[in-house]
Design a protein around this motif. Structure first.
Motif, mmCIF file in Angstrom:
data_model
loop_
_atom_site.group_PDB
_atom_site.id
_atom_site.type_symbol
_atom_site.label_atom_id
_atom_site.label_comp_id
_atom_site.label_asym_id
_atom_site.label_seq_id
_atom_site.Cartn_x
_atom_site.Cartn_y
_atom_site.Cartn_z
ATOM 1 N N ALA A 1 -46.645 -26.112 -31.444
ATOM 2 C CA ALA A 1 -45.241 -25.944 -31.064
ATOM 3 C C ALA A 1 -44.581 -27.297 -30.794
ATOM 4 O O ALA A 1 -43.367 -27.449 -30.941
ATOM 5 N N LYS A 2 -45.396 -28.264 -30.416
ATOM 6 C CA LYS A 2 -44.890 -29.613 -30.127
ATOM 7 C C LYS A 2 -45.238 -30.615 -31.221
ATOM 8 O O LYS A 2 -44.949 -31.803 -31.086
ATOM 9 N N ASN A 3 -45.892 -30.138 -32.287
ATOM 10 C CA ASN A 3 -46.312 -31.031 -33.374
ATOM 11 C C ASN A 3 -47.098 -32.225 -32.843
ATOM 12 O O ASN A 3 -46.878 -33.381 -33.239
ATOM 13 N N THR A 4 -48.015 -31.937 -31.937
ATOM 14 C CA THR A 4 -48.747 -33.011 -31.273
ATOM 15 C C THR A 4 -50.241 -32.708 -31.241
ATOM 16 O O THR A 4 -50.636 -31.561 -31.014
ATOM 17 N N VAL A 5 -51.026 -33.732 -31.474
ATOM 18 C CA VAL A 5 -52.481 -33.646 -31.341
ATOM 19 C C VAL A 5 -52.898 -34.619 -30.245
ATOM 20 O O VAL A 5 -52.308 -35.686 -30.087
ATOM 21 N N LEU B 1 -54.975 -39.624 -25.241
ATOM 22 C CA LEU B 1 -54.100 -40.106 -26.305
ATOM 23 C C LEU B 1 -53.302 -38.942 -26.865
ATOM 24 O O LEU B 1 -53.799 -37.815 -26.927
ATOM 25 N N SER B 2 -52.085 -39.241 -27.280
ATOM 26 C CA SER B 2 -51.233 -38.254 -27.923
ATOM 27 C C SER B 2 -50.777 -38.789 -29.270
ATOM 28 O O SER B 2 -50.642 -40.003 -29.450
ATOM 29 N N CYS B 3 -50.528 -37.868 -30.184
ATOM 30 C CA CYS B 3 -50.009 -38.231 -31.494
ATOM 31 C C CYS B 3 -48.921 -37.225 -31.863
ATOM 32 O O CYS B 3 -49.223 -36.046 -32.068
ATOM 33 N N ALA B 4 -47.707 -37.703 -31.908
ATOM 34 C CA ALA B 4 -46.571 -36.853 -32.240
ATOM 35 C C ALA B 4 -46.262 -36.983 -33.731
ATOM 36 O O ALA B 4 -46.109 -38.092 -34.233
#
Length: 121
Positions: free
Chosen positions: A75-79, A20-23
């Motif tokens: 750097a991508k503001n992603t968890v 899963l990704s969270c932007a």
């Protein structure tokens, strides 16, 4: 305006893996502890995992320890949430959220809309 947008959910078989990704946008991402929570139908929301702003501290719920891994790319503001060895009981709506002041397992001010994960047996 703050936005947290989850992606990567889906229907998988037991034993499979999913990431899963969270932007995030509209906030100073690297300053925030971030977490994943989940809620299955008819059940209370459950803490899954959390990570510090710098990524050096991680916490996991007991039911996912050893199978799930939380990580972040500031750097991508992603968890991210890497989920391995998925079980039918992992089926839930997964939410990304900032972590609250009440503890690592408490959601904070910002929440995404959720992404559905369904694990078939």
């Amino acid at each position: 305006q703050v936005h947290l947008v989850e992606s990567g959910g889906g229907l998988v078989q037991a034993g499979s893996s999913l990431t899963l990704s969270c932007a995030a946008s509209g906030l100073t991402f690297s300053n925030l502890r971030m977490g994943w929570f989940r809620q299955a139908p008819g059940k209370e929301r459950e803490f899954v995992a959390a990570i510090s702003g710098g990524g050096d501290i991680r916490h996991y719920g007991n039911s996912v320890k050893g199978r799930f891994t939380i990580s972040r790319d500031n750097a991508k503001n992603t968890v991210y949430l890497q989920m391995n060895s998925l079980k039918p009981e992992d089926t839930a709506l997964y939410y990304c959220a900032s972590v609250g002041d009440g503890g690592w397992d408490r959601g904070g001010k910002y929440w995404g809309q959720g992404t559905q994960v369904t694990v078939s047996s």
